[in-house]
Design a protein around this motif. Structure first.
Motif, PDB file in Angstrom:
ATOM      1  N   CYS A   1       0.837  -1.188   0.000  1.00 16.63           N
ATOM      2  CA  CYS A   1       0.000   0.000   0.000  1.00 16.63           C
ATOM      3  C   CYS A   1       0.877   1.244   0.000  1.00 16.63           C
ATOM      4  O   CYS A   1       1.772   1.387   0.827  1.00 16.63           O
ATOM      5  CB  CYS A   1      -0.914  -0.018   1.220  1.00 16.63           C
ATOM      6  SG  CYS A   1      -1.936   1.454   1.342  1.00 16.63           S
TER       7      CYS A   1
ATOM      8  N   LYS B   1      -0.156   4.102   0.702  1.00 15.81           N
ATOM      9  CA  LYS B   1      -0.671   5.018   1.712  1.00 15.81           C
ATOM     10  C   LYS B   1      -0.147   4.655   3.105  1.00 15.81           C
ATOM     11  O   LYS B   1       0.369   5.502   3.816  1.00 15.81           O
ATOM     12  CB  LYS B   1      -2.201   4.970   1.689  1.00 15.81           C
ATOM     13  CG  LYS B   1      -2.857   6.228   2.191  1.00 15.81           C
ATOM     14  CD  LYS B   1      -4.355   6.148   1.922  1.00 15.81           C
ATOM     15  CE  LYS B   1      -5.073   7.331   2.566  1.00 15.81           C
ATOM     16  NZ  LYS B   1      -6.527   7.182   2.404  1.00 15.81           N
ATOM     17  N   CYS B   2      -0.300   3.379   3.475  1.00 13.64           N
ATOM     18  CA  CYS B   2       0.080   2.994   4.832  1.00 13.64           C
ATOM     19  C   CYS B   2       1.219   1.985   4.851  1.00 13.64           C
ATOM     20  O   CYS B   2       1.747   1.668   5.905  1.00 13.64           O
ATOM     21  CB  CYS B   2      -1.128   2.440   5.587  1.00 13.64           C
ATOM     22  SG  CYS B   2      -1.638   0.811   5.042  1.00 13.64           S
TER      23      CYS B   2
ATOM     24  N   CYS C   1      -6.293  -2.097  -0.051  1.00 14.11           N
ATOM     25  CA  CYS C   1      -5.536  -2.375   1.155  1.00 14.11           C
ATOM     26  C   CYS C   1      -6.430  -2.936   2.248  1.00 14.11           C
ATOM     27  O   CYS C   1      -7.525  -2.453   2.475  1.00 14.11           O
ATOM     28  CB  CYS C   1      -4.874  -1.081   1.629  1.00 14.11           C
ATOM     29  SG  CYS C   1      -3.944  -1.285   3.146  1.00 14.11           S
TER      30      CYS C   1
ATOM     31  N   CYS D   1      -6.127   0.040   5.305  1.00 17.52           N
ATOM     32  CA  CYS D   1      -6.720   1.368   5.182  1.00 17.52           C
ATOM     33  C   CYS D   1      -7.723   1.456   4.033  1.00 17.52           C
ATOM     34  O   CYS D   1      -8.254   2.522   3.780  1.00 17.52           O
ATOM     35  CB  CYS D   1      -5.623   2.425   5.016  1.00 17.52           C
ATOM     36  SG  CYS D   1      -4.807   2.355   3.409  1.00 17.52           S
TER      37      CYS D   1
END
Ligand SMILES: [Zn+2]
Length: 57
Positions: free
Chosen positions: A23, A25-26, A37, A40
């Motif tokens: 991911c 993002k995270c 994901c 998240c």
């Protein structure tokens, strides 16, 4: 008998380790079949391929 240092086994292990989606993002690791994901729920995933993703387009 194939030991843990057998080249074939190492190849399988490598493929399993690298064949994941990370991911953006995270940073969570997701299974290669994941569409988003699991942590998240972001769809901003990238493949964790170190050697295979050399070609463009
Ligand atoms: Zn995430």
């Amino acid at each position: 008998m194939a030991g843990p240092r057998d080249p074939e086994v190492m190849k399988i292990v490598y493929n399993r380790v690298l064949n994941k989606l990370v991911c953006r993002k995270c940073g969570a690791l997701n299974p290669p079949s994941a569409e988003k994901c699991r942590r998240c729920k972001s769809r901003n995933l990238r493949p964790k391929r170190l050697l295979a993703g050399m070609k463009k387009g």
